[in-house]
Design an enzyme around this catalytic site. Structure first.
Site, PDB file in Angstrom:
ATOM      1  N   HIS A 140      -8.476  11.695   1.868  1.00  0.00           N
ATOM      2  CA  HIS A 140      -9.546  10.748   2.571  1.00  0.00           C
ATOM      3  C   HIS A 140     -10.746  11.296   1.966  1.00  0.00           C
ATOM      4  O   HIS A 140     -11.255  12.065   2.410  1.00  0.00           O
ATOM      5  CB  HIS A 140      -9.467  10.849   4.038  1.00  0.00           C
ATOM      6  CG  HIS A 140     -10.315   9.982   4.533  1.00  0.00           C
ATOM      7  ND1 HIS A 140     -11.394  10.324   5.674  1.00  0.00           N
ATOM      8  CD2 HIS A 140     -10.861   8.580   4.381  1.00  0.00           C
ATOM      9  CE1 HIS A 140     -12.403   9.494   6.084  1.00  0.00           C
ATOM     10  NE2 HIS A 140     -11.869   8.398   5.252  1.00  0.00           N
TER      11      HIS A 140
ATOM     12  N   ASN B 137     -13.495  10.363  11.420  1.00  0.00           N
ATOM     13  CA  ASN B 137     -13.519   8.957  11.877  1.00  0.00           C
ATOM     14  C   ASN B 137     -13.197   9.251  13.259  1.00  0.00           C
ATOM     15  O   ASN B 137     -13.503   8.238  14.039  1.00  0.00           O
ATOM     16  CB  ASN B 137     -12.412   8.139  11.307  1.00  0.00           C
ATOM     17  CG  ASN B 137     -13.348   7.370  10.085  1.00  0.00           C
ATOM     18  OD1 ASN B 137     -14.242   6.797  10.233  1.00  0.00           O
ATOM     19  ND2 ASN B 137     -12.841   7.567   9.001  1.00  0.00           N
TER      20      ASN B 137
ATOM     21  N   SER C  83      -8.626   5.609   6.177  1.00  0.00           N
ATOM     22  CA  SER C  83      -9.517   6.250   6.843  1.00  0.00           C
ATOM     23  C   SER C  83      -8.888   6.276   8.226  1.00  0.00           C
ATOM     24  O   SER C  83      -9.370   7.396   8.987  1.00  0.00           O
ATOM     25  CB  SER C  83     -10.780   5.255   7.347  1.00  0.00           C
ATOM     26  OG  SER C  83     -11.253   5.112   5.826  1.00  0.00           O
TER      27      SER C  83
ATOM     28  N   GLU D  35     -10.692  14.983   3.224  1.00  0.00           N
ATOM     29  CA  GLU D  35      -9.801  15.359   4.199  1.00  0.00           C
ATOM     30  C   GLU D  35      -8.421  15.198   3.506  1.00  0.00           C
ATOM     31  O   GLU D  35      -7.882  14.014   3.065  1.00  0.00           O
ATOM     32  CB  GLU D  35      -9.769  14.381   5.229  1.00  0.00           C
ATOM     33  CG  GLU D  35     -11.072  14.764   6.226  1.00  0.00           C
ATOM     34  CD  GLU D  35     -10.844  14.034   7.560  1.00  0.00           C
ATOM     35  OE1 GLU D  35     -11.390  14.388   8.809  1.00  0.00           O
ATOM     36  OE2 GLU D  35     -10.887  12.619   7.178  1.00  0.00           O
TER      37      GLU D  35
END
Ligand code: NAI
Length: 280
Positions: free
Chosen positions: A137, A187, A116, A149
């Site tokens: 991700h 994130n 992450s 991602e």
């Protein structure tokens, strides 16, 4: 991808979710984790497949076929003929590095990390070939979230990036490409929301329930506390620490003591039955 075999290392929340989705898309999936995790992982995937049948998205034979394509094992074993090794273990650079270092140096497929927040470029250096390494991700729950991602590290080749995007499409997801940077896009953007919410509750300005209700009233599908419970308090803390460290320890990104307290008490959210809320 010709052989269509994926090894997923780590059969927790993310690994099991990704494994189930890849199996439905026709990939053979080998899930690698401790034997005690195999049962819960299998149950999660069975529940997902059952749900797909109930919604009319899968027939009974496709459900059985998807389950047959998944195996659980304790060790990685031989990976020649495997197209993709995807890691979804604990958010810790040392643990991930150890795992990539142990991969067969002659492996000719792709290696990906579901990290992450950690540096894809740094992790790539432990893999057999950094040019065939990238970040994939996924979001939680992988069974439902459409976006992935796709993260290029410093040495990720164009071919690897294209193959990574292709894999994401093959399993019915949408690729959002990004360069390597702490926390990538989602994130990085979300971190201050979790931390500000924790500070508001820690300072007794709002309760967990009222803050969640207000944020959900703004149109977010889940308030920050319900979302942290879904993610796992331990995972969220590890990501908070990693982003804080990598972005120069800015005070606004400092992890909150409540996160550490809850991890120490094993109140990890949905997966442990208790977090900010209690689960049956
Ligand atoms: P989890 O705690 O549910 O599962 C991790 C699993 O990895 C555990 O079952 C553990 O036994 C296993 N494991 C640890 N070391 C291992 C090793 N050397 N070999 C095989 N298995 C090993 O964690 P979760 O939530 O699935 O997270 C995994 C990764 O995915 C982390 O890097 C996390 O940051 C990332 N991630 C998590 C999301 C979330 O919402 N939970 C969302 C997106 C990414």
């Amino acid at each position: 991808m010709n052989h269509r075999t994926v090894v997923v290392i780590g059969a927790g929340t993310m690994g099991s979710g990704i494994g189930g989705v890849a199996a439905v898309a026709g990939f053979s999936v080998q899930l690698v984790d401790r034997p005690t995790v195999h049962g819960p992982s299998r149950s999660r995937i069975e529940r997902f497949l059952e749900g797909q049948v109930k919604r009319g998205r899968l027939g009974a034979s496709e459900q059985a076929g998807a389950l047959r394509r998944i195996s659980w094992r304790e060790e990685i074993g031989r990976i020649d003929g495997v197209d993709l090794v995807l890691e979804a273990v604990v958010e810790d650079l040392g643990a991930k590095a150890e795992l990539f270092s142990a991969l067969d140096r002659g492996f000719s497929g792709l290696v990906a990390t579901n990290t992450s927040s950690l540096s894809v470029s740094a992790l790539a250096e432990f893999a057999p070939d950094p040019s065939r390494f990238l970040g994939l991700h996924f979001f939680n729950p992988p069974e439902r979230m459409a976006l992935v991602e796709v993260v290029s590290g410093a040495k990720t080749s164009k071919e690897t990036l294209a193959a990574g995007q292709n894999f994401v499409r093959q399993i019915g997801k949408e690729a959002a490409c990004t360069r390597d940077s702490p926390g990538f896009i989602v994130n990085r953007v979300a971190r201050p929301i979790y931390l500000e919410a924790l500070r508001l509750v820690g300072d007794k300005v709002a309760s967990v329930e009222s803050l969640d209700r207000l944020v959900e009233g703004l149109g977010f599908p889940l308030g920050p506390f319900r979302l942290m419970d879904l993610i796992g308090i331990d995972v969220n803390l590890a990501v908070s620490e990693s982003v804080y460290r990598q972005l120069g320890q800015e005070p606004r990104l400092r992890p909150h003591p409540l996160q550490r307290k809850m991890v120490a008490e094993r109140r990890l959210g949905r997966k442990s039955g208790e977090g900010f809320y209690t689960y049956a």
